[in-house]
Design a protein around this motif. Structure first.
Motif, PDB file in Angstrom:
ATOM      1  N   ARG A 167       0.770  -1.111   0.047  1.00  0.00           N
ATOM      2  CA  ARG A 167       0.055   0.032   0.170  1.00  0.00           C
ATOM      3  C   ARG A 167       1.030   1.269   0.039  1.00  0.00           C
ATOM      4  O   ARG A 167       0.402   2.430  -0.586  1.00  0.00           O
ATOM      5  CB  ARG A 167      -0.968  -0.021   1.147  1.00  0.00           C
ATOM      6  CG  ARG A 167      -2.177  -1.057   1.151  1.00  0.00           C
ATOM      7  CD  ARG A 167      -3.070  -0.762   2.268  1.00  0.00           C
ATOM      8  NE  ARG A 167      -4.077  -1.705   2.550  1.00  0.00           N
ATOM      9  CZ  ARG A 167      -5.013  -1.576   2.004  1.00  0.00           C
ATOM     10  NH1 ARG A 167      -5.428  -0.767   0.991  1.00  0.00           N
ATOM     11  NH2 ARG A 167      -6.140  -2.541   2.066  1.00  0.00           N
TER      12      ARG A 167
ATOM     13  N   ASP B 228      -5.208  -3.440   8.018  1.00  0.00           N
ATOM     14  CA  ASP B 228      -5.132  -5.020   7.204  1.00  0.00           C
ATOM     15  C   ASP B 228      -5.188  -5.755   8.038  1.00  0.00           C
ATOM     16  O   ASP B 228      -5.550  -7.072   7.851  1.00  0.00           O
ATOM     17  CB  ASP B 228      -4.009  -5.118   6.261  1.00  0.00           C
ATOM     18  CG  ASP B 228      -4.157  -4.269   4.957  1.00  0.00           C
ATOM     19  OD1 ASP B 228      -5.195  -3.940   4.545  1.00  0.00           O
ATOM     20  OD2 ASP B 228      -3.282  -3.575   4.529  1.00  0.00           O
TER      21      ASP B 228
ATOM     22  N   LYS C 288      -9.679 -12.428   8.475  1.00  0.00           N
ATOM     23  CA  LYS C 288      -9.115 -11.791   7.386  1.00  0.00           C
ATOM     24  C   LYS C 288      -8.146 -12.580   6.922  1.00  0.00           C
ATOM     25  O   LYS C 288      -7.218 -13.014   7.670  1.00  0.00           O
ATOM     26  CB  LYS C 288      -8.624 -10.333   7.687  1.00  0.00           C
ATOM     27  CG  LYS C 288      -9.705  -9.201   8.099  1.00  0.00           C
ATOM     28  CD  LYS C 288      -8.836  -7.852   8.325  1.00  0.00           C
ATOM     29  CE  LYS C 288      -9.827  -6.745   8.730  1.00  0.00           C
ATOM     30  NZ  LYS C 288      -9.070  -5.511   8.722  1.00  0.00           N
TER      31      LYS C 288
ATOM     32  N   LEU D 179      -2.223 -11.687   2.902  1.00  0.00           N
ATOM     33  CA  LEU D 179      -1.728 -11.414   1.470  1.00  0.00           C
ATOM     34  C   LEU D 179      -0.240 -10.919   1.328  1.00  0.00           C
ATOM     35  O   LEU D 179       0.250  -9.988   2.140  1.00  0.00           O
ATOM     36  CB  LEU D 179      -2.648 -10.433   0.519  1.00  0.00           C
ATOM     37  CG  LEU D 179      -4.050 -10.918   0.762  1.00  0.00           C
ATOM     38  CD1 LEU D 179      -4.914  -9.830   0.753  1.00  0.00           C
ATOM     39  CD2 LEU D 179      -4.305 -11.833  -0.593  1.00  0.00           C
TER      40      LEU D 179
ATOM     41  N   ALA E 198      -1.425 -15.931  -0.756  1.00  0.00           N
ATOM     42  CA  ALA E 198      -2.553 -15.767   0.003  1.00  0.00           C
ATOM     43  C   ALA E 198      -2.777 -16.975   1.210  1.00  0.00           C
ATOM     44  O   ALA E 198      -2.623 -17.919   0.746  1.00  0.00           O
ATOM     45  CB  ALA E 198      -3.878 -15.525  -0.731  1.00  0.00           C
TER      46      ALA E 198
ATOM     47  N   SER F 183      -6.482 -10.211  -7.412  1.00  0.00           N
ATOM     48  CA  SER F 183      -7.374  -8.938  -7.405  1.00  0.00           C
ATOM     49  C   SER F 183      -6.517  -7.941  -6.560  1.00  0.00           C
ATOM     50  O   SER F 183      -6.472  -6.789  -6.730  1.00  0.00           O
ATOM     51  CB  SER F 183      -8.718  -9.386  -6.928  1.00  0.00           C
ATOM     52  OG  SER F 183      -9.484  -8.025  -6.666  1.00  0.00           O
ATOM     53  N   TRP F 184      -6.361  -8.262  -5.272  1.00  0.00           N
ATOM     54  CA  TRP F 184      -5.522  -7.550  -4.246  1.00  0.00           C
ATOM     55  C   TRP F 184      -4.444  -6.725  -4.853  1.00  0.00           C
ATOM     56  O   TRP F 184      -4.065  -5.621  -4.646  1.00  0.00           O
ATOM     57  CB  TRP F 184      -5.167  -8.550  -3.069  1.00  0.00           C
ATOM     58  CG  TRP F 184      -4.262  -7.879  -2.269  1.00  0.00           C
ATOM     59  CD1 TRP F 184      -4.492  -6.573  -1.302  1.00  0.00           C
ATOM     60  CD2 TRP F 184      -2.877  -7.796  -2.063  1.00  0.00           C
ATOM     61  NE1 TRP F 184      -3.394  -6.269  -0.481  1.00  0.00           N
ATOM     62  CE2 TRP F 184      -2.323  -7.178  -1.205  1.00  0.00           C
ATOM     63  CE3 TRP F 184      -1.988  -8.931  -2.684  1.00  0.00           C
ATOM     64  CZ2 TRP F 184      -1.096  -7.075  -0.850  1.00  0.00           C
ATOM     65  CZ3 TRP F 184      -0.364  -8.883  -2.443  1.00  0.00           C
ATOM     66  CH2 TRP F 184      -0.304  -8.110  -1.405  1.00  0.00           C
ATOM     67  N   ARG F 185      -3.515  -7.672  -5.498  1.00  0.00           N
ATOM     68  CA  ARG F 185      -2.374  -7.353  -6.075  1.00  0.00           C
ATOM     69  C   ARG F 185      -2.391  -6.258  -7.161  1.00  0.00           C
ATOM     70  O   ARG F 185      -1.749  -5.083  -7.368  1.00  0.00           O
ATOM     71  CB  ARG F 185      -1.716  -8.583  -6.728  1.00  0.00           C
ATOM     72  CG  ARG F 185      -0.355  -8.128  -7.665  1.00  0.00           C
ATOM     73  CD  ARG F 185       0.703  -7.427  -6.767  1.00  0.00           C
ATOM     74  NE  ARG F 185       1.749  -6.712  -7.411  1.00  0.00           N
ATOM     75  CZ  ARG F 185       1.709  -5.642  -8.069  1.00  0.00           C
ATOM     76  NH1 ARG F 185       0.626  -4.832  -8.151  1.00  0.00           N
ATOM     77  NH2 ARG F 185       2.935  -5.264  -8.849  1.00  0.00           N
TER      78      ARG F 185
END
Length: 453
Positions: free
Chosen positions: A90, A355, A372, A375, A399, A447-449
């Motif tokens: 991030r 996160d 959660k 990742l 993940a 999708s996260w990446r």
């Protein structure tokens, strides 16, 4: 073991009255961060390199986790995850911070953005005295000459090593990580860092203290004595080969210094409880044929278990349950921000989206089920992320959801799926046997990446 009386009192008072009304009961917090320490470097994790009696005692008197994960398999992003409570991608920190050109090649920033969430800043706002002592590696050194100072992140005191905005002169006599000209020698640095930590806590005994005590041991070079360094005619300093014997001697010294820290805390008569966390930033290198990773596949710079699964011990008389080995709970570095704020009675910053999650229950000896997934990414390109080689080289996105771990390349190829409950060594790829699960976790990880800067 149930929540102890002091912790129950702390939690109850903070919940009823707010942090500012119970300053005498808020605990000191010290995060002891070992550098490049493998999962089984310590005797209490099955290590056979040397005895570590002081850290082993800490584990017996506290909570030891067997499924703790760093935020990255390399130092700078792992530290970013701990400080921010967010995945380091991030904040555009994906490898170790280096020269400006090297950082560009890694597609990353030159330093941690001071606008990022900061655990020390949050605790300082709640009335804590805050200090960083030791390795920083979140900006500064080489040709990065304008990184934010420690105060920008909320530290009252910053005593950094060379790769920091404010290198302490006692350990940085030259423009490099260490040298024979340093007033505090390479084999004395851990002692010096413990001394500065205890001094800071003594000087701020009137309020709770938060200290990052971040060793640069057991990172190579291993220089346990003057005889283990090489002095050259041009003034540069080198070290003799990295052997298990030299690592054992460095581990011995780390254990002695952790023992000194614990003895001082035990002897303290102030009545303020102290929480100490002992943890590593990423996996080891060299692994000595996985001797240092407990047989786990991978190393530093690998998303396999050996690169990210690390020792974690929580200790604190009156704060942490004693004699607990927790093999069930999955805990991450990104959990420490919300967890420590909860223990300190410090409100999370407005708009903050961690996160991680609050894992205070594990300090009480309870098992915890994550809500959660975890990742990771490591390897933005092949040129700047060329290591490790061989079977320890992993796909670059991963993940973890419960016991299932998925690794996949950012282009969607090379999916690997492991059931860690029966295969922690990641030997048996189940992607073909469990195609729906592999597809679901791959889609979530990719999708996260794609959502990262």
């Amino acid at each position: 073991m149930a929540m102890t009386g002091v912790l129950a009192m702390v939690v109850g008072m903070l919940a009823a009255s707010g942090a500012e009304e119970a300053p005498a009961t808020r605990p000191n917090i010290v995060i002891v961060y070992a550098d490049d320490m493998g999962y089984s470097d310590l005797a209490c994790y099955g290590g056979d390199l040397t005895r570590t009696p002081n850290i082993d005692r800490m584990a017996r008197e506290g909570v030891r986790l067997t499924r703790y994960y760093s935020a990255s398999p390399i130092c700078s992003p792992s530290r970013c995850g701990l400080v921010t409570g967010q995945f380091p991608a991030r904040w555009r920190i994906t490898s170790y911070l280096q020269t400006r050109a090297g950082n560009r090649n890694c597609e990353q920033a030159d330093f941690l953005d001071p606008a990022a969430p900061s655990l020390p800043r949050t605790l300082k706002a709640a009335g804590y005295a805050t200090a960083h002592v030791g390795k920083w590696h979140l900006g500064g050194g080489r040709d990065v000459v304008n990184p934010p100072k420690f105060a920008a992140y909320g530290y009252d005191l910053g005593l950094g090593t060379w790769e920091s905005p404010e290198p302490a002169p006692e350990i940085t006599a030259t423009d490099w990580i260490w040298s024979a000209r340093d007033p505090v020698k390479r084999w004395e640095r851990s002692r010096w860092m413990v001394d500065r930590t205890l001094q800071f806590m003594k000087e701020h005994a009137d309020k709770p203290c938060f200290v990052n005590l971040w060793f640069d041991d057991v990172h190579t070079p291993w220089v346990p004595t003057a005889d283990d360094q090489i002095l050259s005619d041009d003034g540069h300093t080198g070290s003799k080969p990295a052997t298990p014997e030299r690592l054992a001697a460095v581990l011995d010294e780390v254990d002695v210094q952790v023992g000194r820290l614990m003895d001082a805390i035990r002897a303290d008569k102030s009545g303020r409880p102290t929480l100490v966390l002992f943890v590593s930033d990423n996996g080891p290198l060299p692994t000595f044929e996985r001797r240092r990773s407990g047989g786990l596949r991978g190393s530093k710079m690998s998303l396999y278990e050996g690169g990210t699964r690390l020792p974690f011990i929580a200790w604190g008389p009156g704060l942490v349950s004693a004699g607990v080995t927790n093999t069930a709970s999955v805990v991450s570095a990104v959990d420490m921000f919300p967890t420590l704020c909860s223990l300190a009675g410090a409100p999370l910053p407005d708009g903050y989206r961690p996160d991680g999650e609050d894992v205070t229950a594990v300090f009480r000896g309870e098992k915890l089920k994550r809500t959660k997934p975890l990742l990771w990414e490591y390897g933005r390109n092949a040129k700047s992320f060329a290591y490790p080689q061989g079977e320890d080289r992993s796909p670059n996105v991963a993940a973890l959801d419960g016991d299932w771990k998925l690794l996949v390349n950012a282009d969607g190829t090379g999916a690997e799926l492991y059931d860690l409950s029966v295969d922690p060594e990641e030997r048996y790829n189940r992607a073909e046997a469990e195609p729906d699960l592999a597809r679901r976790l791959s889609e979530a990880a990719l999708s996260w990446r794609r959502a990262m800067p």
